[in-house]
Design an enzyme around this catalytic site. Sequence first.
Site, PDB file in Angstrom:
ATOM      1  N   SER A  38      70.863  20.581  36.232  1.00 22.10           N
ATOM      2  CA  SER A  38      70.935  19.384  35.408  1.00 22.10           C
ATOM      3  C   SER A  38      72.180  18.587  35.764  1.00 22.10           C
ATOM      4  CB  SER A  38      70.917  19.752  33.921  1.00 22.10           C
ATOM      5  OG  SER A  38      70.711  18.596  33.132  1.00 22.10           O
ATOM      6  N   ASN A  39      72.566  17.668  34.910  1.00 21.69           N
ATOM      7  CA  ASN A  39      73.764  16.871  35.160  1.00 21.69           C
ATOM      8  C   ASN A  39      74.390  16.450  33.825  1.00 21.69           C
ATOM      9  OD1 ASN A  39      72.779  14.124  34.322  1.00 21.69           O
ATOM     10  ND2 ASN A  39      71.249  14.626  35.877  1.00 21.69           N
ATOM     11  N   ARG A  40      75.566  15.828  33.919  1.00 20.95           N
ATOM     12  CA  ARG A  40      76.390  15.588  32.734  1.00 20.95           C
ATOM     13  C   ARG A  40      76.019  14.353  31.927  1.00 20.95           C
ATOM     14  NH1 ARG A  40      80.714  19.062  33.108  1.00 20.95           N
ATOM     15  NH2 ARG A  40      80.909  19.980  35.160  1.00 20.95           N
ATOM     16  N   ALA A 105      69.876   9.779  34.282  1.00 27.09           N
ATOM     17  CA  ALA A 105      70.364  10.431  35.494  1.00 27.09           C
ATOM     18  C   ALA A 105      69.290  11.416  35.935  1.00 27.09           C
ATOM     19  CB  ALA A 105      71.693  11.132  35.213  1.00 27.09           C
TER      20      ALA A 105
END
Lengths: 227, 227
Positions: A38-40, A105
């Site tokens: 995943s990402n922030r 994102a």
Amino acid sequence: QLLEALQTTGVNGPLAGLHILLTAGPTREPIDPVRYLSNRSSGRMGFALAAAARRAGAQVTLVHGPVTIPIPAGIEAVAVETAQQMHTAVMSRVSSADVFIATAAVADYRPESPASEKIKKQSEHLQLELARTSDILAEVAALPRRPFVVGFAAETQQVKQHALAKLESKQLDMIAANDVSAGQGFDQEDNALQVFWPGGEHMLPRQSKHQLAEALLQLVAERVKQK
Amino acid sequence: QLLEALQTTGVNGPLAGLHILLTAGPTREPIDPVRYLSNRSSGRMGFALAAAARRAGAQVTLVHGPVTIPIPAGIEAVAVETAQQMHTAVMSRVSSADVFIATAAVADYRPESPASEKIKKQSEHLQLELARTSDILAEVAALPRRPFVVGFAAETQQVKQHALAKLESKQLDMIAANDVSAGQGFDQEDNALQVFWPGGEHMLPRQSKHQLAEALLQLVAERVKQK
């Protein structure tokens, strides 16, 4: 009360009569039933834009990945997890949209073959095979009858250069770029944006994501009218 | 008010006088400044155990990864992100602990060389090189002067078999196993646990994580006394 309702739903707002489709948040790409990539992204910028678009009178559909923030009132929210699910949710709704704003994102890569059972740890080293996901933004921009398309670029370096390249290569109508290095942008309450469109640009200085959302929608409204 | 304070801090509780060190939640292993590897652990089981241990009179230290749930009152909370940070936080605090309960879903693998700038997408396929992280639970269990060590096993199949193998191979004092297949366990409000120790076992049926925490601590208190 009626007056209040009119004001809060914004039937006379600058975006009244427009259907705005947004994406927000990260996606999660399963490695196995418990692990993921995943990402922030917190989803805050997209959620702020959805709320501001609603206040400005638009009909709003928000396709979002896993986030921990509340859904703004009065919008249609569609919760998804993976890039593939986000792609499906967007493509099935985009034909009725006048404006598409892609703040999510979306994972660029997903594990090629997610395991159906939890992978047991074994060797000291492991190679995870990744495959590209669909480029939702580029696909929407390439539709024969497309909405006004706004992209986002989160960069850690050469922000303007990367944003202009993305505006050009994906044939977007507008791109909002932010610098996510050094704790800025992702998972923060405030942010700054450099906004570019073919032949123009505008700098939105550091402010709350809610103020930023209103300022960006103002630019969108102006550009949509000129198209 | 004094009586209430005594009751709520539990100075006469079954775990009074014990220092309990817990880990909870997932870890995040950076791929680059925005992308990471993680897992679906919500931290709820560990947070429920920390709160229940405090109510039972223990001094509680909770080392936790990124979660979205509130920190229970009256405990020392240490927020970390990566497996390496969790390892450091635990090893520097374990010498004073009487009981160590490892509920965290620590990443087994981390990206070998995290990028300092956001990786640009390029090819259709990508290989992510992963390296094993330290095994915090096994390291604590191998200490010459060690606390009573309780592990957790989240499995999607052959739950008992994997749990007993982990109890034996890591020389734990107790292991609590749960089935995380089909939406159970991770990120859920309730759960069931199969608890094993050398020479014994006990089934804790499906109930809220708060009830489960109290029942598990009861088993821990009994076994600590018998050691």
